[in-house]
Design an enzyme around this catalytic site. Structure first.
Site, PDB file in Angstrom:
ATOM      1  N   GLY A  61       4.227   2.001  11.715  1.00  0.00           N
ATOM      2  CA  GLY A  61       3.804   3.258  12.010  1.00  0.00           C
ATOM      3  C   GLY A  61       3.162   3.471  13.318  1.00  0.00           C
ATOM      4  N   SER A  62       1.658   3.832  13.279  1.00  0.00           N
ATOM      5  CA  SER A  62       1.364   4.211  14.617  1.00  0.00           C
ATOM      6  C   SER A  62       0.763   3.013  15.469  1.00  0.00           C
ATOM      7  CB  SER A  62       0.389   5.514  14.558  1.00  0.00           C
ATOM      8  OG  SER A  62      -0.902   4.950  14.109  1.00  0.00           O
ATOM      9  N   GLU A  75       3.719   8.313  23.086  1.00  0.00           N
ATOM     10  CA  GLU A  75       4.619   8.591  22.151  1.00  0.00           C
ATOM     11  C   GLU A  75       4.280  10.077  21.833  1.00  0.00           C
ATOM     12  OE1 GLU A  75       5.518   6.322  18.639  1.00  0.00           O
ATOM     13  OE2 GLU A  75       7.327   7.218  18.251  1.00  0.00           O
ATOM     14  N   GLY A 122      -2.988   2.694  14.072  1.00  0.00           N
ATOM     15  CA  GLY A 122      -3.101   2.079  12.805  1.00  0.00           C
ATOM     16  C   GLY A 122      -2.558   0.608  12.867  1.00  0.00           C
ATOM     17  N   GLY A 123      -1.770   0.206  13.892  1.00  0.00           N
ATOM     18  CA  GLY A 123      -1.047  -0.996  14.102  1.00  0.00           C
ATOM     19  C   GLY A 123      -2.147  -1.941  14.769  1.00  0.00           C
ATOM     20  N   GLU A 155       4.892  -2.804  13.736  1.00  0.00           N
ATOM     21  CA  GLU A 155       6.022  -2.092  14.452  1.00  0.00           C
ATOM     22  C   GLU A 155       5.266  -0.752  14.593  1.00  0.00           C
ATOM     23  OE1 GLU A 155       8.088   0.777  15.291  1.00  0.00           O
ATOM     24  OE2 GLU A 155       9.683   0.217  13.773  1.00  0.00           O
ATOM     25  N   CYS A 180      11.565   5.772  15.163  1.00  0.00           N
ATOM     26  CA  CYS A 180      10.852   4.968  16.187  1.00  0.00           C
ATOM     27  C   CYS A 180      11.751   4.543  17.524  1.00  0.00           C
ATOM     28  CB  CYS A 180      10.461   3.669  15.591  1.00  0.00           C
ATOM     29  SG  CYS A 180      11.747   3.034  14.451  1.00  0.00           S
ATOM     30  N   LYS A 186       0.934  -1.176  -0.142  1.00  0.00           N
ATOM     31  CA  LYS A 186       0.019   0.087   0.037  1.00  0.00           C
ATOM     32  C   LYS A 186       0.898   1.344  -0.025  1.00  0.00           C
ATOM     33  CE  LYS A 186      -3.500   2.968   1.608  1.00  0.00           C
ATOM     34  NZ  LYS A 186      -2.469   4.353   1.445  1.00  0.00           N
TER      35      LYS A 186
END
Lengths: 499, 499
Positions: free
Chosen positions: B205-206, B357, B209-210, B229, B266, B148
Site C-alpha cells: 500500500g502507501s 507518488e 501506511g507502511g 511494499e 506500483c 485484514k
C-alpha cells in the site's frame, strides 16, 4: 599507535567509503577473495606482537588467543572460498527462449548494500572485532567497512587495521574499503550509525547496546538494517533417562562449558532445567563437587569482572533463588569464579528478571516438579542463540512437544553436546529470535553471514555483456545458478538452445 | 456475507492461529502444497460470482479481473510447486563423518516464523489481497495467516476466505491456518500488529501506511519484521541514441504503460528523465499526441480518484512544473485521465516533493541539459521498485556510471521494456531500497517471497529420526540440499560413507 577520531573526520572517512563502494563494482568476487586471503596472511605476519598486545589488553591467555587467531585466519580464508563459490549470490535466471513465449528474460543476483559500520565484541578481540567475521562477510559481499574500534582493546584493533591496510595495498584494492574510528565514548558510534553514508550495521555485544543502535537506525530518514547479536542464556534441558544413564559425565561436560573462557561467551549455558528426583539430585551433587574444585580465573577486564559481580548478586537476590554451588577457591581481583544457583519452575516463570544474562561463569538451575512444568518453562523462555537437550532417544520420543517449543525459541538446538564452540561452517546458524538478535533471519557465523550485507537486484532484458559477470550466459566465474528452476554450474549455450 | 470483527474477537482468532502454527509442524511441505493447489481450485470454482463482486467493488473491468484471477490461481499453483522443490529452505548439512574429525554434525533449515498478519492492496483485489501472494507465501512457509480484509473490496475478500476455508476442510488442514478480520477503521489492524501472537507482517500500500505499521512493529516489546511494499515512481531514463532511433515506438510503449490499469500500479512509470535536444523534442511531440488521444477511465473507487486529483494538482503546483500533455477528453466522475508534466533537472533535484507518488496515469519528465545532469538526477532519486533504461548498446557503453548508480536505487532494472507487468518467477525481484519497501532484502513476488516468513534453525548432533524430514539422511521429500558444500538431491548413504 592510534588516536581518537574527531566527529569532523567521519564525513571524510565515509566519503572515501562511498567512493570505494562504487569502485568495488569493477572488482570481481575473485579479486575480493584474493584480498581476503591476503588479509589472513598479514594477520599471521603480525606474529607475536599481536598475541602480546591482545594478552595485555584482554587478559585472555596466550593459548586462547593463539587459538582465536587461528580461527580468525580460518574465517578470512573460508569466507574467501565461500565468496567465490557464489551460493550466497542466489543467482536465478529465467530465460524465455528455452520455452518460447512472450515472457521477459529476468536474472537476479545479490548486490552489496553499501558501506557497513561494524561494532565488535570485547570477548573475541580477533574473531569478532576489527578483523572479525562481520568485517570479512561485508567485504566478501562487496561492502566497504568502517569499524568502531573496541575501547577494551584499541591497540589490538589498530594492529589488525594495519594488517588489513597492508593487504589492501598489496592487492591494489580501493583506498576506502576499510577504515577504523577510535573513541572511548559512545558519540562516535552514534555519528556512524546516523550517517547517511552507512547502509547497514553489524554489532556484537549487550542487549542494551544492540537495542540502542537498532532504534537509532530505525529513526533515520532512510532506516537501515542492524544485525545485532545481543547475547543469550542458552537453556539446557536435562531429561531424566539421560541424567540417570550419564549424569556424572554430563555434569563434567557442563562445568567445562560454563567455565570455558571464564563464562564470557554468548553461548555460555546460563540456564539448566531439570525435573526433581533422584537423577537430578545425584546430578547436582556431581555439579557441586566439580564447581567447588573449579578455580576462578581472570576476566577480560576490570569492568567485566565488576559487572559479573553486580549482575550475579542481583540474580542471587531475586526471591527464592538459592546458591546451589560455588567455587571453593576465593576469587582474586578481576577474577570470576563459578556460581550455580537454583530456583523453582513456578518462581522462574513468574519473574522475567531471572532471564537476564549474567555474563560470566554463572548458571541457574530451574527445578520442575514434572514434565508439564518443564514444558511451561520452555514456553516462558525468551529468544535464545542456542538451546540444548540432554536426552536419550526415549527422552526425545516422550517429549516431542517440548522440543518443538524449544525449537521456536532458539537459533541452534543441540542434543547431548554443549553450545559453547561455534563451528564456522555453512550449516551453522549463529542467530535466533529476539532478544537474542535484532533480526532472526540472518546468521553472524558461517557463509550465510555474507547475505546480511546484500539485497537482491533483478535485471530484465539486459544485453549479455552489460550484466554482472555472474549473470552472463558464459558463467565466467563458475558460480552455482538456478536456471529455469534447475540448479547448475553450466554456461548457457545460446547457439544450441535458441534453435 | 461478513461482519465487522470486534477487538475482543482478535484474541480468540490468534489463539487458534497459534494452535495451528504448532499443528502445522506435523504436516509436510507436500501436504501444504496440496492445500495450496486446492485453494486454486476453489478460487476457480467461485466462478462468475467472484468476478461480478469484484467488478462491483473495484470498478476494474471484467477482462482485467479475469486476467487477475488467472494470475492468482497461477500464484497458488506455482508457490505450491516452489514450496515442494524446497530451494527456499536453504538446507545445508555439514557432516564430519565424510572427513573424519571432531567437528559436530550440523544441519540447517528454514523454519516458519509463526502467525502472519497480511494487509492487502486495493488495486489487486485478487492477486495482492486476501488470497494473494503474501497469503500463499506465508502458508507455503508453514505460517498461519490472519488477513485484514481490504475495506475497498470486503465482499471479494469474504468470497476468497470462503474458498480458502473450503480447501482447508477438504485437505483436513488445521482450523486456524487462515482467518480474516473485517473493519473499516484502522484500529483492528493496529490490534493485529501489536498482538504478541503475530510474528510478522506483510503489507502492500502507501508509504504512510507502511511506515506506520513498521514503526508500530518496532515498538513492540518483541519487535517483529514488517515487509511493506510502499510504492514507487519507477524512473525511465531516456538515452539519446535510442530515442533518435526508436523514439516514436518508445513513446507508444510508454503511453501504454502509464495508462495501464488507469496508472494504478506500483510499477507505473511516474518519472522520465531525458536530455534536451532534437531527439527529446520529437519524442515529447509524439507523447503529446498520444496523450491527447488517450481516454480517461474509471479508477478503483471514488477515494482513489479524488486522491489522484489532489496529488496531481499538488505536483503541478510545484515551482516551475509545467503541463506537458493531457488527455483531450474530459474525465467523468471517478475517472482518471493521463497527465504528463515537465520540469528542469535543476528544479527536480532541489525539490523532494517532486518524488512523491501520484497514484494514477501521471508522469513527470525531467529535462537535463547534458549527461552530467542526468547522472545528478540519478544520484538524487530515492529507492524504487524498478528503473528503466531506454538505450542502445552504445548508450549503455557511454553511461556505465549512470546505470551503476541507477542499480543502487532500485530492485529491478529494465532495458527497453516497461516495468508494468510483474512476472511471477524465481528470478523476479519485486522489492527495492527504502522507501520503496521497508526491507530491501526480500521480494513480495516470486518464489523467494516465501523466505520472508522463515528464519534459519540449526540442528546439532540430532538423532536422524527426530530431525525435520528435509534434514534426514534419506531426503524423503527430495529437496535440494547443500551437503559439505555440494548442492545435491541425493540421499546420504551412511552405510557406504561412514566406513
Amino acid at each position: 599507535m592510534y588516536k581518537e577520531t574527531s566527529l569532523e573526520e567521519v564525513d571524510a572517512i565515509l566519503a572515501k567509503a562511498g567512493q570505494a563502494y562504487r569502485e568495488l563494482k569493477r572488482y570481481s568476487i575473485r579479486q575480493r577473495a584474493a584480498f581476503m586471503r591476503a588479509v589472513a596472511v598479514e594477520i599471521e605476519a603480525l606474529g607475536n606482537e599481536l598475541i602480546k598486545t591482545a594478552m595485555n589488553e584482554s587478559h585472555l591467555t596466550e593459548a586462547r588467543l593463539t587459538g582465536e587467531r587461528a580461527r580468525t585466519i580460518l574465517q578470512w580464508n573460508s569466507y574467501a572460498n565461500y565468496a567465490e563459490l557464489g551460493n550466497w549470490l542466489d543467482v536465478r535466471i529465467d530465460m524465455p527462449f528455452l520455452s518460447p513465449s512472450t515472457k521477459p528474460d529476468i536474472r537476479k543476483i545479490s548486490v552489496a548494500l553499501g558501506p557497513v559500520a561494524v561494532f565488535g565484541a570485547g570477548n573475541f578481540p580477533f574473531a569478532f572485532s576489527t578483523a572479525g567475521g562481520d568485517t570479512a562477510c561485508a567485504i566478501a559481499a562487496g561492502c566497504p567497512v568502517v569499524v568502531k574500534a573496541h575501547p577494551g582493546h584499541p591497540q589490538t584493533c589498530a594492529l589488525m587495521a594495519q594488517a588489513i591496510e597492508k593487504a589492501r595495498v598489496k592487492c591494489r584494492m580501493p583506498e576506502g574499503i576499510f577504515a577504523q574510528v577510535y573513541g572511548a565514548g559512545i558519540e562516535i558510534g552514534q555519528v556512524l550509525v546516523k550517517h547517511p553514508g552507512i547502509k547497514a550495521v553489524a554489532f556484537t555485544g549487550s542487549y542494551q547496546g544492540g537495542k540502542a543502535l537498532t532504534e537509532m537506525a530505525a529513526q533515520r530518514s532512510e532506516p537501515i538494517p542492524v544485525f545485532a547479536e545481543m547475547g543469550s542464556i542458552n537453556p539446557v534441558f536435562l531429561l531424566p533417562e539421560k541424567l540417570k544413564k550419564d549424569g556424572n559425565e554430563v555434569a563434567g561436560q557442563f562445568i567445562t562449558s560454563v567455565t570455558l573462557g571464564v563464562g564470557q561467551f554468548c553461548t555460555n549455558p546460563g540456564l539448566m532445567i531439570g525435573i526433581a528426583g533422584e537423577e537430578l539430585n545425584s546430578f547436582t551433587a556431581a555439579l557441586e563437587k566439580l564447581a567447588h574444585d573449579a578455580p576462578p580465573a581472570t576476566m577480560l577486564h576490570p569492568g567485566i569482572a565488576a559487572n559479573y559481580e553486580k549482575t550475579r548478586e542481583k540474580a542471587l537476590r531475586q526471591q527464592e533463588v538459592e546458591v546451589l554451588a560455588q567455587s571453593g577457591i576465593e576469587a582474586a581481583e578481576n577474577q570470576g569464579g563459578i556460581t550455580l544457583a537454583k530456583v523453582s519452575a513456578h518462581t522462574f516463570t513468574a519473574n522475567p528478571a531471572l532471564q537476564e544474562e549474567v555474563f560470566g561463569p554463572y548458571s541457574l538451575l530451574v527445578v520442575c516438579q514434572n514434565a508439564d512444568e518443564m514444558l511451561a518453562v520452555a514456553n516462558a523462555i525468551k529468544g535464545q542463540l542456542t538451546a540444548t537437550l540432554i536426552a536419550t532417544g526415549a527422552d526425545l520420543e516422550a517429549n516431542r512437544e517440548l522440543y518443538e517449543v524449544i525449537q521456536e525459541r532458539c537459533g541452534r538446538i543441540v542434543v547431548n553436546q554443549f553450545p559453547t564452540g561455534v563451528e564456522v561452517c555453512l550449516a551453522m546458524h549463529h542467530g535466533g529470535p529476539y532478544p537474542a538478535t535484532s533480526n532472526s533471519a540472518f546468521t553472524s557465523v558461517g557463509a550465510d553471514g555474507i547475505k546480511r550485507f546484500t539485497r537482491p537486484l533483478s535485471f530484465q532484458n539486459w544485453p549479455n555483456q552489460y550484466l554482472p559477470a555472474e549473470l552472463q550466459n558464459e558463467n565466467p566465474l563458475e558460480v552455482w545458478r538456478t536456471i529455469n528452476n534447475e540448479l547448475t554450474l553450466e554456461a548457457i549455450n545460446l547457439t544450441v538452445t535458441s534453435l
